[in-house]
Design an enzyme around this catalytic site. Structure first.
Site: not given
Lengths: 261, 261
Positions: A14, A16
Site C-alpha cells: 500500500d 498512503d
C-alpha cells in the site's frame, strides 16, 4: 512478532500511510523499499487512488526518494481495465461511461475501450473532484437502461489537509441510491484487485504478502484473497482497533524496520 | 368505497400525480379544486418539490387552469424554514449552509437565516441540478465539524422526460455516506412537514385529510401523522402495490370525481 517468518517472494505494498503519509515521507518505508530492490524481490505498489495516472504516482514516489516504474503501480483503475479486458469480446471493443478523473480515464481509454454516454456496456464510477449532478444523472440513466455498474473502490472518506472529504465510496453510494442496486467493487478490500495484481506480479499466491496500514482495506483485502498480510502501524489503524477484529493480520509491526526480508 | 365518509374541514393535497402529471393536466383534479373553492374549504398543496419557489408553483398551477396563492403552497423548503424558526434563538439569527436550488434558498433566506459555508448551525441538503463535488465536500466538512444535518426529502428518484433521474434522497445519501450518519428528514412521509402544514392550515388534525397518488410518500405521511388519507390512482401507486401494504389508506379512489366533499 516472530522474526523467523516465512520468506516471501513477492510483495503488494500500500502507499498512503504505509510508504508515505500525504506529503510526509516515512524513512523506515523508504529503507524497506531499498532492501527489496537490493534483494531483487518483485513487488507492486497497490493503492486505491484512481485519480492519478501511474506516471503521477511514480513522480510522487520520486519526491519521497523512492525509484519506481509505471509497471510497479497498480490501482483500481488498472484492475478495472484488466477486469474489463477479461470480459471483452475480441470482435467489438467494450464501451464505457466513466465518472472519474484522469487516472481512470487514461487506464480505460489506453486499453481501447470506447466512450458511450448513453448505452455503454459498463458504467465505471470512482472519485471525481469535478463531479456534477449531470454526470451522475447520465450514469444513473445508463445503469437503469441495463449497463453494468462498477465502483472503483468503497472508501467512503479520504483524509486530506481539509479533513475527511468524500471518497469514491460516497460518490458510488449516490449512484447506488438512485439506481437502487449495488455496484460491483474492484478495489481493496475486494479480491478482484488482488487477483489482478497477482497476475501482473507473476508470483504464486502462497509466496506473496500484502503490506498496509489500514485494516479495513489492506488487511481485509488479504483475508478476502487468502493472502498473508502485514499490518504496519504508521497510518490509520491502531492496535486497539485491530485487537477488536475477529481475524487478525498475519503479522503486525510498528514500522518497517522491524521486518526482515 | 363508502361515499358517506366523514366530512373534512381541511385538505392537504399532493401535486404531481394528483393534481397534474408533469405537463399534463388531470381534469378531474382541476374540477375537485374548483369544488373545494366553491365550498370554501381550506386546503394547502403539499409537494416534496423544493427546487421551485412558491410563485413558480402558483404559475405552474395556473397553466393547468388552477388558481392558487403562494400561501397555499407548502413544501419541505417551507417546512424546513418553519422547523428552523422554531429552533431559532431570538438573539442571534441561525446560520445555514444550503445544497439546493432557488426554492430552498429563497425560503430560508427570506426567513432571515444567514449563510455560512464553514461552521453553520444547520446544513440543509436537497435536490440540486447544479450539484458539484465541492458543494458536497463543504456540507460534509461542516457536518463533521458539528453542524446539524437536515435532508429535505427522501425521494431517491424523480420521474422526468429522461427517465428516473436522481432525487433529493440520492443526494442526501451521498452526504450520509461521507459523514456516516443519517440526516433528519423533513418532507413527506415524515411527520414534521405535516405538523408544520397543519399549523399553517389552522384546522384541527381530526378534520383534515391528506390526498395523494403515492403510497410511500403521501399515504405514509398520513399514517405517520395520524391523519386520514385518500389515495387517488392517477399517479405512481397501483392497486396491486397498495393491496400488499399492511396499513391501507383511509380511502382509495380511481379519480377525484369519485370524491364528494
Amino acid at each position: 512478532m516472530n522474526h523467523k517468518h516465512k520468506q516471501y517472494r513477492g510483495y503488494l505494498i500500500d502507499l498512503d500511510g504505509t510508504v508515505y503519509r500525504g506529503t510526509e515521507s516515512i524513512p523506515e518505508a523508504t529503507d524497506f523499499i531499498k532492501r527489496l530492490q537490493d534483494a531483487e524481490i518483485p513487488y507492486l505498489f497497490l493503492t486505491n487512488n484512481t485519480t492519478r495516472t501511474r506516471q503521477m504516482v511514480v513522480d510522487k514516489l520520486a519526491g519521497h526518494g523512492i525509484t519506481a516504474t509505471v509497471d510497479q503501480i497498480y490501482t483500481p483503475s488498472l484492475a478495472t481495465r484488466d477486469y474489463l479486458l477479461d470480459k471483452a469480446d475480441t470482435k467489438k471493443p467494450l464501451s464505457v461511461y466513466i465518472v472519474g478523473e484522469i487516472g481512470l480515464y487514461q487506464a480505460l481509454l489506453q486499453a481501447g475501450f470506447v466512450l458511450d454516454n448513453e448505452h455503454p456496456d459498463y458504467v465505471v464510477v470512482g472519485l471525481d473532484n469535478d463531479l456534477t449532478y449531470d454526470k451522475v444523472k447520465k450514469a444513473v440513466l445508463a445503469i437503469r437502461s441495463g449497463s453494468n455498474f462498477i465502483g472503483t473502490n468503497a472508501d467512503k472518506n479520504l483524509p486530506n489537509e481539509e479533513g475527511l472529504v468524500p471518497g469514491a465510496g460516497s460518490v458510488i453510494a449516490f449512484v447506488e441510491a438512485a439506481v437502487q442496486k449495488k455496484a460491483l467493487y474492484i478495489g481493496k478490500p475486494e479480491r478482484i484487485i488482488v487477483d489482478m495484481a497477482l497476475k501482473q506480479l507473476d508470483v504464486a499466491r502462497d509466496d506473496v504478502i500484502l503490506v498496509g496500514d489500514n485494516y479495513d482495506t489492506d488487511i481485509k483485502a488479504g483475508i478476502n484473497s487468502a493472502l498473508d498480510s502485514l499490518l504496519v502501524y504508521t497510518g490509520v489503524s491502531t492496535k486497539n482497533q485491530v485487537a477488536q477484529q475477529p481475524i487478525k493480520p498475519t503479522y503486525e509491526i510498528n514500522d518497517l524496520t522491524e521486518w526482515k526480508l
